[in-house]
Design a protein around this motif. Structure first.
Motif, mmCIF file in Angstrom:
data_model
loop_
_atom_site.group_PDB
_atom_site.id
_atom_site.type_symbol
_atom_site.label_atom_id
_atom_site.label_comp_id
_atom_site.label_asym_id
_atom_site.label_seq_id
_atom_site.Cartn_x
_atom_site.Cartn_y
_atom_site.Cartn_z
ATOM 1 N N PHE A 169 -4.129 8.413 -0.025
ATOM 2 C CA PHE A 169 -5.180 8.788 0.914
ATOM 3 C C PHE A 169 -6.373 7.849 0.833
ATOM 4 N N GLN A 170 -7.142 7.852 1.902
ATOM 5 C CA GLN A 170 -8.356 7.054 1.974
ATOM 6 C C GLN A 170 -9.542 7.873 1.483
ATOM 7 N N GLU A 171 -10.581 7.179 1.079
ATOM 8 C CA GLU A 171 -11.792 7.874 0.649
ATOM 9 C C GLU A 171 -12.410 8.617 1.824
ATOM 10 N N SER A 172 -12.986 9.780 1.525
ATOM 11 C CA SER A 172 -13.676 10.555 2.541
ATOM 12 C C SER A 172 -15.139 10.119 2.613
ATOM 13 N N GLU A 173 -15.859 10.734 3.524
ATOM 14 C CA GLU A 173 -17.299 10.472 3.612
ATOM 15 C C GLU A 173 -18.082 11.444 2.735
ATOM 16 N N TYR A 174 -17.368 12.268 1.990
ATOM 17 C CA TYR A 174 -18.010 13.233 1.096
ATOM 18 C C TYR A 174 -17.912 12.752 -0.347
ATOM 19 N N GLY A 175 -18.748 13.324 -1.209
ATOM 20 C CA GLY A 175 -18.656 13.074 -2.641
ATOM 21 C C GLY A 175 -19.349 11.802 -3.076
ATOM 22 N N GLU A 176 -19.313 11.617 -4.397
ATOM 23 C CA GLU A 176 -19.950 10.460 -5.001
ATOM 24 C C GLU A 176 -18.877 9.498 -5.492
ATOM 25 N N VAL A 177 -19.286 8.345 -5.930
ATOM 26 C CA VAL A 177 -18.355 7.344 -6.439
ATOM 27 C C VAL A 177 -17.486 7.970 -7.524
ATOM 28 N N GLY A 178 -16.180 7.802 -7.409
ATOM 29 C CA GLY A 178 -15.248 8.395 -8.364
ATOM 30 C C GLY A 178 -14.749 9.758 -7.947
ATOM 31 N N ASP A 179 -15.343 10.321 -6.894
ATOM 32 C CA ASP A 179 -14.904 11.638 -6.410
ATOM 33 C C ASP A 179 -15.008 11.666 -4.890
ATOM 34 N N LYS A 180 -14.294 10.754 -4.251
ATOM 35 C CA LYS A 180 -14.424 10.580 -2.813
ATOM 36 C C LYS A 180 -13.231 11.130 -2.025
ATOM 37 N N TYR A 181 -12.292 11.757 -2.711
ATOM 38 C CA TYR A 181 -11.086 12.240 -2.029
ATOM 39 C C TYR A 181 -11.168 13.747 -1.814
ATOM 40 N N HIS A 182 -11.162 14.159 -0.564
ATOM 41 C CA HIS A 182 -11.331 15.573 -0.235
ATOM 42 C C HIS A 182 -10.441 15.968 0.941
ATOM 43 N N GLY A 183 -9.885 17.176 0.847
ATOM 44 C CA GLY A 183 -8.980 17.676 1.869
ATOM 45 C C GLY A 183 -9.447 18.975 2.471
ATOM 46 N N ALA A 184 -8.532 19.649 3.184
ATOM 47 C CA ALA A 184 -8.870 20.881 3.895
ATOM 48 C C ALA A 184 -7.790 21.926 3.678
ATOM 49 N N ARG A 185 -8.197 23.186 3.743
ATOM 50 C CA ARG A 185 -7.274 24.306 3.649
ATOM 51 C C ARG A 185 -6.554 24.525 4.972
ATOM 52 N N LEU A 186 -5.279 24.858 4.890
ATOM 53 C CA LEU A 186 -4.516 25.217 6.079
ATOM 54 C C LEU A 186 -4.935 26.614 6.533
ATOM 55 N N GLY A 187 -5.182 26.762 7.827
ATOM 56 C CA GLY A 187 -5.521 28.062 8.384
ATOM 57 C C GLY A 187 -6.975 28.222 8.748
ATOM 58 N N VAL A 188 -7.807 27.252 8.379
ATOM 59 C CA VAL A 188 -9.205 27.322 8.778
ATOM 60 C C VAL A 188 -9.292 27.184 10.297
ATOM 61 N N ASP A 189 -10.075 28.037 10.938
ATOM 62 C CA ASP A 189 -10.223 27.986 12.391
ATOM 63 C C ASP A 189 -11.264 26.919 12.729
ATOM 64 N N ILE A 190 -10.797 25.766 13.168
ATOM 65 C CA ILE A 190 -11.680 24.630 13.415
ATOM 66 C C ILE A 190 -12.021 24.572 14.899
ATOM 67 N N THR A 191 -13.296 24.731 15.200
ATOM 68 C CA THR A 191 -13.756 24.649 16.588
ATOM 69 C C THR A 191 -14.492 23.345 16.847
ATOM 70 N N ASN A 192 -14.868 22.670 15.762
ATOM 71 C CA ASN A 192 -15.562 21.386 15.872
ATOM 72 C C ASN A 192 -15.051 20.487 14.752
ATOM 73 N N LYS A 193 -14.498 19.347 15.130
ATOM 74 C CA LYS A 193 -13.889 18.449 14.142
ATOM 75 C C LYS A 193 -14.903 17.638 13.337
ATOM 76 N N THR A 194 -16.132 17.607 13.736
ATOM 77 C CA THR A 194 -17.100 16.646 13.221
ATOM 78 C C THR A 194 -17.063 16.499 11.706
ATOM 79 N N ASN A 195 -17.106 17.597 10.977
ATOM 80 C CA ASN A 195 -17.118 17.533 9.510
ATOM 81 C C ASN A 195 -15.724 17.282 8.935
ATOM 82 N N TYR A 196 -14.705 17.780 9.607
ATOM 83 C CA TYR A 196 -13.341 17.642 9.087
ATOM 84 C C TYR A 196 -12.815 16.212 9.220
#
Length: 534
Positions: free
Chosen positions: A315-342
């Motif tokens: 996976f690629q680094e996300s825009e979240y977290g600090e150096v060394g902790d840049k990999y973040h995912g999402a839970r299945l089933g979240v009702d997403i109405t706006n993709k901006t943060n995801y």
């Protein structure tokens, strides 16, 4: 280079045209030339079936559709999602397949359609026009058919398979048990044919102009066939009393290993560009052009808990977290109405030129480790095979192994914390460690094997989902949000996908009969497949 959206039309035209070409190939087996060379007249004869091989190959995992719509619906919104590898972040609403409405917008139709309108017709052309004349080429077609269709039966269960192309208005369904039995019979025949051919003509590559996986190398196809046989034998291991022509799951698996399975990454089954055909990995379009998929929370929990260095390869680094902790995912089933943060979460590290993975050496070592755990003869001991599976995976991804094999209680799956603007916090689903421990109970050893196997098979989510259903491992998070088909699908995930609506429209009598005869009268996602017996 050809565009994949046009390739099937081109291949069908070429294949049909070649049917009128004649060639003196009746005695091609009796060569008086160098056995490593392919006579010109044989190459001419193969033209009438050759183009149907890439036609089959590009849709073992649906790859032919230029806009990736088929791949997204048949693979990414199916196995990739249900395996825990990735999470769709589309704004499709809480009644979509992401919330277990498995009939949403006909998402459940595509895998079936691709198999029976693309793969199987190409196979039938090879069968009808090359089975007797080119049995070694037909052997490869049989292997391809099994490689593609075991994925489809592992999605739906019973299929109108064994009588495909019989000419009737409706096609009867076969039980998954009978379909699996045919797989083993087809593989055994193909293995024997390739073994004989290689003995007589070592180094000959008559399909080199048509093969996008092994470049016509029959020795590698033989190893792939045995490895596929091992995979399917293990799939049936919980089915009491299962036999094929007197051979149990154990016997089938032991035969496969004895005859020679994939052991090196250079033998991995990878679909890639070649012979004037461009193969573009559709997942790139799904995460980039569509912005519809990001890393799954399960992948984050397990790989970050293990401090697994392969994470940066997956996976690629996300825009979240600090150096060394840049990999973040999402839970299945979240009702997403706006993709901006995801959208800011970690996208798969898969690009257009990335080969499409069918099978890797690491998977085969883990299959052998599980087999040995069951007392089967697998050409090695469980711990050694387990460690080799991890080692080969690190090698495959170009990552240093370091102390990974010895990591103990300080390395376990971690709780999932959703980044700001997203949701889905939860505790870890498992406490399984990495390092082999000979005194652990057998079930804990199995969880350890399958968890590492799950990591190593990335990004082939369909196989990962099948193995999760078969074994219960790795332990995955339950659906987070609303279950759109509560009572028809458990929150722990579907066991199968319902039959396509097109079957109810065009094969009405037979699909209803299949639901009654093989699924207990319920075409739901909570109905277990024939091999799902644990």
């Amino acid at each position: 280079m050809k565009k994949l959206g046009k390739i099937r039309y081109i291949m069908c035209v070429l294949g049909a045209a070649m049917l009128i070409a004649s060639s003196c190939t009746d005695n091609y087996k009796e060569w008086n030339t160098d056995p490593t060379e392919v006579p010109e007249y044989m190459l001419v004869g193969l033209m009438k079936i050759g183009n149907f091989f890439p036609a089959m190959q590009i849709d073992v995992i649906p790859t032919s559709d230029v806009d990736a719509n088929q791949f997204q619906r048949a693979q990414n919104l199916c196995g990739d999602m249900h395996s825990g590898y990735m999470t769709p972040i589309g704004t499709w609403g809480s009644n979509s397949a992401c919330h277990y409405n498995l009939r949403y917008d006909k998402w459940n139709d595509v895998a079936f359609k691709v198999a029976f309108t693309n793969v199987m017709p190409a196979w039938k052309q090879i069968h009808d026009n090359g089975k007797d004349e080119f049995p070694e080429a037909y052997a490869v077609a049989q292997i391809l058919k099994v490689a593609a269709m075991h994925r489809i039966t592992d999605i739906y269960g019973p299929l109108p398979y064994l009588q495909f192309g019989h000419g009737g208005l409706e096609t009867p369904y076969d039980s998954q048990e009978n379909i699996y039995k045919s797989f083993f019979e087809d593989l055994d025949e193909a293995i024997t044919e390739l073994q004989n051919y290689i003995t007589v003509h070592p180094g000959s590559k008559p399909l080199s102009k048509y093969d996008l996986v092994y470049g016509g190398d029959f020795t590698k196809w033989l190893k792939f066939a045995n490895s596929l046989k091992l995979r399917l034998a293990m799939r049936t291991c919980y089915v009491e009393g299962f036999e094929v022509n007197g051979k149990t799951s154990r016997k089938l698996a032991e035969e496969a290993v004895k005859n020679g399975v994939i052991t090196e990454n250079g033998e991995n089954a990878l679909l890639q560009s070649g012979n004037g055909i461009s193969v573009f990995h559709p997942l790139k379009i799904c995460w980039d052009n569509y912005e519809d998929v990001r890393m799954g929370a399960d992948m984050e929990s397990i790989m970050k808990g293990y401090s697994d260095p392969r994470l940066s390869k997956f996976f690629q680094e996300s825009e979240y977290g600090e150096v060394g902790d840049k990999y973040h995912g999402a839970r299945l089933g979240v009702d997403i109405t706006n993709k901006t943060n995801y959208i800011k979460l970690s996208a798969p590290n898969i690009f257009a030129e990335t080969p499409v993975l069918w099978m890797c050496a690491a998977e085969i070592y883990f299959l052998r480790a599980e087999g040995r755990l069951r007392g089967w003869s697998m050409g090695g001991e469980t711990e050694d095979l387990y460690n080799m599976g991890i080692t080969k995976s690190f090698e495959q991804w170009g990552v240093a192994l370091g102390d990974y094999l010895t990591r103990g209680d300080d390395y376990t799956p971690m709780q999932f914390t959703a980044p700001s603007g997203t949701t889905g916090n939860t505790i870890a689903a498992s406490t399984i460690t990495i390092a082999w421990n000979a005194v652990d109970r057998e079930e804990k050893k199995l969880e350890r094997i399958i968890t590492q196997k799950w990591i190593a098979m990335f990004p082939e989510g369909q196989e990962a989902w099948s193995e999760h259903r078969r074994t219960g491992y790795p332990r995955l998070f339950n659906l987070y949000g609303t279950n759109a088909s509560s009572g028809q699908v458990e929150n722990s995930g579907p066991r199968r996908i319902p039959f396509p609506s097109t079957e109810y429209d065009t094969n009405t009598t037979e699909v209803n009969k299949a639901v009654t005869d093989f699924l207990g009268g319920n075409d739901y996602g909570n109905v277990k497949l024939w091999w799902d017996k644990k």
